[in-house]
Design a protein around this motif. Structure first.
Motif, PDB file in Angstrom:
ATOM      1  N   ASN A  43      12.570  41.405 -16.443  1.00 20.10           N
ATOM      2  CA  ASN A  43      11.147  41.722 -16.404  1.00 20.10           C
ATOM      3  C   ASN A  43      10.694  42.487 -17.640  1.00 20.10           C
ATOM      4  O   ASN A  43       9.536  42.371 -18.046  1.00 20.10           O
ATOM      5  N   ALA A  44      11.602  43.252 -18.239  1.00 17.31           N
ATOM      6  CA  ALA A  44      11.263  43.911 -19.505  1.00 17.31           C
ATOM      7  C   ALA A  44      11.027  42.864 -20.590  1.00 17.31           C
ATOM      8  O   ALA A  44      10.130  43.015 -21.426  1.00 17.31           O
ATOM      9  N   GLY A  45      11.826  41.801 -20.572  1.00  8.87           N
ATOM     10  CA  GLY A  45      11.603  40.709 -21.513  1.00  8.87           C
ATOM     11  C   GLY A  45      10.300  39.996 -21.241  1.00  8.87           C
ATOM     12  O   GLY A  45       9.533  39.664 -22.162  1.00  8.87           O
ATOM     13  N   LEU A  46      10.024  39.780 -19.956  1.00  6.02           N
ATOM     14  CA  LEU A  46       8.780  39.103 -19.575  1.00  6.02           C
ATOM     15  C   LEU A  46       7.558  39.928 -19.962  1.00  6.02           C
ATOM     16  O   LEU A  46       6.520  39.383 -20.355  1.00  6.02           O
ATOM     17  N   TYR A  47       7.702  41.241 -19.869  1.00  2.00           N
ATOM     18  CA  TYR A  47       6.600  42.145 -20.195  1.00  2.00           C
ATOM     19  C   TYR A  47       6.139  41.978 -21.646  1.00  2.00           C
ATOM     20  O   TYR A  47       4.970  42.193 -21.966  1.00  2.00           O
ATOM     21  N   GLN A  48       7.078  41.564 -22.512  1.00  4.44           N
ATOM     22  CA  GLN A  48       6.749  41.410 -23.924  1.00  4.44           C
ATOM     23  C   GLN A  48       5.753  40.273 -24.174  1.00  4.44           C
ATOM     24  O   GLN A  48       5.000  40.305 -25.154  1.00  4.44           O
ATOM     25  N   VAL A  49       5.750  39.283 -23.286  1.00  3.38           N
ATOM     26  CA  VAL A  49       4.949  38.077 -23.553  1.00  3.38           C
ATOM     27  C   VAL A  49       3.895  37.805 -22.483  1.00  3.38           C
ATOM     28  O   VAL A  49       3.174  36.811 -22.570  1.00  3.38           O
ATOM     29  N   ILE A  50       3.807  38.666 -21.469  1.00  5.29           N
ATOM     30  CA  ILE A  50       2.818  38.476 -20.401  1.00  5.29           C
ATOM     31  C   ILE A  50       1.832  39.632 -20.432  1.00  5.29           C
ATOM     32  O   ILE A  50       2.214  40.788 -20.606  1.00  5.29           O
ATOM     33  N   THR A  51       0.572  39.350 -20.257  1.00  8.46           N
ATOM     34  CA  THR A  51      -0.446  40.392 -20.202  1.00  8.46           C
ATOM     35  C   THR A  51      -1.463  40.053 -19.120  1.00  8.46           C
ATOM     36  O   THR A  51      -1.716  38.884 -18.835  1.00  8.46           O
ATOM     37  N   PHE A  52      -2.015  41.094 -18.519  1.00 10.33           N
ATOM     38  CA  PHE A  52      -3.051  40.901 -17.507  1.00 10.33           C
ATOM     39  C   PHE A  52      -4.402  41.438 -17.999  1.00 10.33           C
ATOM     40  O   PHE A  52      -5.339  41.607 -17.231  1.00 10.33           O
ATOM     41  N   SER A  53      -4.467  41.721 -19.304  1.00 11.81           N
ATOM     42  CA  SER A  53      -5.686  42.300 -19.873  1.00 11.81           C
ATOM     43  C   SER A  53      -6.565  41.281 -20.579  1.00 11.81           C
ATOM     44  O   SER A  53      -7.558  41.639 -21.193  1.00 11.81           O
ATOM     45  N   GLY A  54      -6.180  40.013 -20.502  1.00  9.89           N
ATOM     46  CA  GLY A  54      -6.973  38.986 -21.153  1.00  9.89           C
ATOM     47  C   GLY A  54      -6.559  38.695 -22.583  1.00  9.89           C
ATOM     48  O   GLY A  54      -7.121  37.800 -23.218  1.00  9.89           O
ATOM     49  N   LYS A  55      -5.579  39.437 -23.109  1.00  5.87           N
ATOM     50  CA  LYS A  55      -5.105  39.196 -24.461  1.00  5.87           C
ATOM     51  C   LYS A  55      -4.201  37.962 -24.483  1.00  5.87           C
ATOM     52  O   LYS A  55      -3.889  37.382 -23.439  1.00  5.87           O
ATOM     53  N   ALA A  56      -3.781  37.567 -25.680  1.00  7.56           N
ATOM     54  CA  ALA A  56      -2.906  36.395 -25.802  1.00  7.56           C
ATOM     55  C   ALA A  56      -1.614  36.616 -25.023  1.00  7.56           C
ATOM     56  O   ALA A  56      -1.034  37.697 -25.046  1.00  7.56           O
ATOM     57  N   HIS A  57      -1.190  35.586 -24.311  1.00  4.94           N
ATOM     58  CA  HIS A  57       0.032  35.683 -23.520  1.00  4.94           C
ATOM     59  C   HIS A  57       0.826  34.389 -23.679  1.00  4.94           C
ATOM     60  O   HIS A  57       0.338  33.400 -24.236  1.00  4.94           O
ATOM     61  N   PHE A  58       2.054  34.418 -23.187  1.00  2.13           N
ATOM     62  CA  PHE A  58       2.924  33.259 -23.305  1.00  2.13           C
ATOM     63  C   PHE A  58       2.234  32.034 -22.693  1.00  2.13           C
ATOM     64  O   PHE A  58       1.828  32.068 -21.540  1.00  2.13           O
ATOM     65  N   PRO A  59       2.085  30.962 -23.452  1.00  2.00           N
ATOM     66  CA  PRO A  59       1.309  29.804 -22.956  1.00  2.00           C
ATOM     67  C   PRO A  59       2.051  29.017 -21.885  1.00  2.00           C
ATOM     68  O   PRO A  59       3.293  28.943 -21.874  1.00  2.00           O
ATOM     69  N   GLY A  60       1.272  28.435 -20.982  1.00  2.00           N
ATOM     70  CA  GLY A  60       1.836  27.560 -19.978  1.00  2.00           C
ATOM     71  C   GLY A  60       1.936  26.140 -20.486  1.00  2.00           C
ATOM     72  O   GLY A  60       1.299  25.779 -21.490  1.00  2.00           O
ATOM     73  N   PRO A  61       2.721  25.300 -19.811  1.00  2.00           N
ATOM     74  CA  PRO A  61       2.911  23.917 -20.279  1.00  2.00           C
ATOM     75  C   PRO A  61       1.655  23.061 -20.201  1.00  2.00           C
ATOM     76  O   PRO A  61       1.603  21.986 -20.790  1.00  2.00           O
ATOM     77  N   TRP A  62       0.651  23.532 -19.482  1.00  8.59           N
ATOM     78  CA  TRP A  62      -0.606  22.777 -19.364  1.00  8.59           C
ATOM     79  C   TRP A  62      -1.567  23.065 -20.528  1.00  8.59           C
ATOM     80  O   TRP A  62      -2.582  22.390 -20.655  1.00  8.59           O
ATOM     81  N   GLU A  63      -1.209  24.026 -21.374  1.00  8.37           N
ATOM     82  CA  GLU A  63      -2.115  24.400 -22.450  1.00  8.37           C
ATOM     83  C   GLU A  63      -1.958  23.475 -23.652  1.00  8.37           C
ATOM     84  O   GLU A  63      -0.963  22.757 -23.786  1.00  8.37           O
ATOM     85  N   SER A  64      -2.955  23.500 -24.528  1.00 10.10           N
ATOM     86  CA  SER A  64      -2.983  22.574 -25.662  1.00 10.10           C
ATOM     87  C   SER A  64      -1.917  22.903 -26.691  1.00 10.10           C
ATOM     88  O   SER A  64      -1.381  24.016 -26.732  1.00 10.10           O
ATOM     89  N   ALA A  65      -1.632  21.915 -27.527  1.00 10.37           N
ATOM     90  CA  ALA A  65      -0.640  22.104 -28.585  1.00 10.37           C
ATOM     91  C   ALA A  65      -1.065  23.217 -29.526  1.00 10.37           C
ATOM     92  O   ALA A  65      -0.234  24.013 -29.994  1.00 10.37           O
ATOM     93  N   ASP A  66      -2.368  23.315 -29.808  1.00  9.00           N
ATOM     94  CA  ASP A  66      -2.860  24.367 -30.702  1.00  9.00           C
ATOM     95  C   ASP A  66      -2.632  25.757 -30.105  1.00  9.00           C
ATOM     96  O   ASP A  66      -2.267  26.699 -30.820  1.00  9.00           O
ATOM     97  N   THR A  67      -2.850  25.882 -28.813  1.00  2.00           N
ATOM     98  CA  THR A  67      -2.644  27.173 -28.145  1.00  2.00           C
ATOM     99  C   THR A  67      -1.171  27.571 -28.173  1.00  2.00           C
ATOM    100  O   THR A  67      -0.829  28.731 -28.446  1.00  2.00           O
ATOM    101  N   ILE A  68      -0.296  26.591 -27.905  1.00  3.54           N
ATOM    102  CA  ILE A  68       1.142  26.875 -27.880  1.00  3.54           C
ATOM    103  C   ILE A  68       1.641  27.280 -29.263  1.00  3.54           C
ATOM    104  O   ILE A  68       2.296  28.327 -29.434  1.00  3.54           O
ATOM    105  N   THR A  69       1.334  26.474 -30.252  1.00  5.56           N
ATOM    106  CA  THR A  69       1.816  26.783 -31.604  1.00  5.56           C
ATOM    107  C   THR A  69       1.163  28.052 -32.149  1.00  5.56           C
ATOM    108  O   THR A  69       1.822  28.855 -32.822  1.00  5.56           O
TER     109      THR A  69
END
Length: 248
Positions: A43-69
């Motif tokens: 969860n400490a690792g997950l905390y690095q890439v997940i946010t609940f404040s609306g900032k950029a977060h680890f993209p999901g597989p449904w997101e666009s190629a531009d968002t992921i890259t």
């Protein structure tokens, strides 16, 4: 059967020594503490890439190629720390898996459940370790700028960390629960909880063919942390009552 026969029978002496050894306790790392280390690192690792404040977060597989890259190009350092911590979590889960299977065998489990737990646990560990190393590659300078390579690595990592994690974790939990239920090694509520998680984990396999099953992955993962910790503390280290000796 007299005392002289017992003392001079190698089979009975070995059996008696085995019973005394099992009553003394299983020599092993503390399962509950190892499970906590696993959960904290993950969860400490997950905390690095997940946010609940609306900032950029680890993209999901449904997101666009531009968002992921775009995410990996702008947040390589966070992804690198995430990969580092989750690789460590995989090591902790490997220690947990080896210890819990050894504990079951020590307590007298001879059924296939222990081997199923070993298979499920090690497969989860290998999936986690590989996924974290792939994340490390994605965070390496220059990789995120190659869109085709990055997307291939991203989906490979997601598959390993998604159903590649939840399906075998369900096998680990089921492999512990079933023999523990028959031998009454764990409380009934924990066995039922574990079997429900195991079913959800196996159903998360459906995520490979339908995105609607995606929710089953976190429903296995996060309650699974709780189950692993509880089982680690509640699984006995020793046989409470000695087996009644065979009399002739």
């Amino acid at each position: 059967m007299d005392q002289y026969t017992i003392q001079h029978s190698p089979i009975l002496m070995n059996k008696s020594a085995e019973i005394v050894s099992r009553q003394a306790g299983h020599p092993s790392p503390p399962l509950g503490i190892v499970a906590i280390v696993f959960a904290v690192l993950f969860n400490a690792g997950l905390y690095q890439v997940i946010t609940f404040s609306g900032k950029a977060h680890f993209p999901g597989p449904w997101e666009s190629a531009d968002t992921i890259t775009g995410y990996f190009q702008a947040h390589a350092s966070e992804v690198l720390v995430c990969a580092f911590l989750q690789f460590g979590a995989a090591i902790a889960l490997g220690i947990y898996t080896a210890t819990v299977v050894s504990r079951l065998q020590y307590l007298g489990v001879r059924a296939a459940g222990a081997s199923i737990a070993l298979f499920g646990g090690l497969m989860t560990v290998f999936s986690m370790a590989t996924a974290s190393l792939v994340l490390w590659v994605m965070a390496y300078p220059g990789i995120a700028h190659d869109v085709a390579v990055l997307r291939a690595l991203y989906y490979f990592s997601f598959a390993l960390g998604g159903p590649g994690f939840s399906v075998p974790l369900g096998l680990l939990i089921a492999g512990v629960c079933v023999p523990a239920a028959f031998m009454r090694l764990l409380p009934k509520w924990l066995v039922i909880f574990g079997l429900a998680l195991a079913v959800i984990g196996e159903l998360s396999w459906l995520d490979l063919i339908t995105p609607k099953a995606l929710l089953l992955i976190p429903l296995t993962r996060f309650p699974g942390f709780i189950w692993l910790i509880a089982a680690g503390f509640l699984l006995p280290k020793a046989i409470k009552h000695a087996t009644t000796p065979v009399r002739s």
